[in-house]
Motif scaffolding. Sequence first.
Motif, PDB file in Angstrom:
ATOM      1  N   THR A  26       0.714  -1.206  -0.142  1.00 12.68           N
ATOM      2  CA  THR A  26      -0.093   0.054   0.082  1.00 12.68           C
ATOM      3  C   THR A  26       0.926   1.294  -0.043  1.00 12.68           C
ATOM      4  N   TRP A  78       0.722   3.583  -3.329  1.00 14.42           N
ATOM      5  CA  TRP A  78      -0.515   4.068  -3.496  1.00 14.42           C
ATOM      6  C   TRP A  78      -0.903   5.219  -2.490  1.00 14.42           C
ATOM      7  N   LEU A  79      -0.770   4.943  -1.205  1.00 13.21           N
ATOM      8  CA  LEU A  79      -1.084   5.891  -0.340  1.00 13.21           C
ATOM      9  C   LEU A  79      -0.153   7.106  -0.376  1.00 13.21           C
ATOM     10  N   ARG A 119       0.838   8.985  -2.679  1.00 14.27           N
ATOM     11  CA  ARG A 119       0.481   9.839  -3.702  1.00 14.27           C
ATOM     12  C   ARG A 119      -0.990  10.582  -3.195  1.00 14.27           C
ATOM     13  N   ARG A 120      -1.338  10.051  -2.193  1.00 11.64           N
ATOM     14  CA  ARG A 120      -2.576  10.836  -1.623  1.00 11.64           C
ATOM     15  C   ARG A 120      -2.203  12.018  -0.650  1.00 11.64           C
ATOM     16  N   ASP A 121      -3.326  12.922  -0.306  1.00 18.87           N
ATOM     17  CA  ASP A 121      -3.125  13.929   0.624  1.00 18.87           C
ATOM     18  C   ASP A 121      -2.755  13.285   1.845  1.00 18.87           C
ATOM     19  N   ARG A 161      -5.705  13.750   4.679  1.00 22.79           N
ATOM     20  CA  ARG A 161      -6.857  12.692   4.615  1.00 22.79           C
ATOM     21  C   ARG A 161      -6.720  11.379   4.986  1.00 22.79           C
ATOM     22  N   VAL A 162      -5.386  10.792   4.520  1.00 25.01           N
ATOM     23  CA  VAL A 162      -5.076   9.319   4.623  1.00 25.01           C
ATOM     24  C   VAL A 162      -5.122   9.227   6.182  1.00 25.01           C
ATOM     25  N   THR A 216      -8.294   8.976   7.976  1.00 24.22           N
ATOM     26  CA  THR A 216      -8.910   7.630   7.821  1.00 24.22           C
ATOM     27  C   THR A 216      -8.342   6.803   8.823  1.00 24.22           C
ATOM     28  N   ARG A 235      -1.929  21.503   3.618  1.00 26.48           N
ATOM     29  CA  ARG A 235      -1.609  21.616   2.453  1.00 26.48           C
ATOM     30  C   ARG A 235      -1.068  22.982   1.934  1.00 26.48           C
TER      31      ARG A 235
END
Length: 375
Positions: free
Chosen positions: A247, A250-251, A253-255, A258-259, A262, A370
Amino acid sequence: MLFGGTVVNRLGTMVEPFIGIYLARAHGMSITAAGLVMAVFGAGSLVSQPLAGWLSDRFGRRIALTGGMLATAVTLVLLGSSTTVPSLVAAMFVLGVVTDLYRPASQALVADLVPAEDRPRAYGLLFWAVNLGFSIAMVTGGWLAGTGFHWLFWIDALTCAVFGALVWRAVPETRHVEAGGRGGFRDVLRDRLMTGCVLINLTYMFVYLQAYTTLPLAMTGHGLPAGAYGAAMSINGLLIVLVQPLTLGWLARRDPSRVLATGFAVIGLGSGLTAFVSSTAGYALTVTVWTAGEIIAAGMAGTIVASLAPAHLRGRYAGLYGSAWSAGSLLAPLIGTRLLAADPRLLWLTTGGLGLLAALGQLALAPAVRRRAKA
């Protein structure tokens, strides 16, 4: 070398997860008394993180990391040989001070070495190293706890000493002179965004650290042996070792905010579900759920802190963020054992709600994080 040393160190991490059972069985303490002694560890850790951050920025990552590991090795031996309550309390306080001196140094070292876009994967891999060793240590520790607790202290001390020696021998200093601008903890505390992240992390840590303080007591309270806790918790390390590498990319590349939010929510869900189980299999299922949250969140907190911190204050920023872990180490056993003694379901439903609260808080801060990262 940092990765390898972390694996070696975590292979021997056996004392802290089983300290509640040790105090109850080897010293005959009640749940509440054991919680008070474990809270002393958290009080020492409150000193540890700011001290480690200052040491890392002032004298370097290498000195802080190596010194902390060697001091931990000595303290573990002293704790294992303590026979009176005052000596146990004193040793637990000192252990709280020294055992996590390495954390801010390690976090700052990664920030020094790795470009911003690669930090989620770098911190994630370091987290994976922790769990690679931890997954083995939990099974071994559960078995050794049944034969004699003294083995836990000696093995833990040995692996700490090896980690410290390895860093001193093989890891160069990464703190650059040009990054050593002026500043102190007052500057970090003025950063409202950072302070908000710390408060959210404190809420999360209170939830997460129940797994290492009240969960073993809850399981033994249902008549389960010490080995059952080790077996259930080994699932945590095993899943992280097997699943997290799949993972990471993939993770990453996310904000990050937010990750992380979650992950907090899923961990809260797993903790809340603990209210409804009483068997080893049931506890193993709840561990599986909150482990999924850990896998999601891995590496994101370090990434966020590194994006908020000026280069010359990386150690102090990591130290302040780590102080939430320290405060959690104090509050988790102190409050958690009282909730457990009053009503186990109350404890787990409360932590479930707090996990969701931490997730909502992190989402609220996400836009500001951000903006800072882009700047």
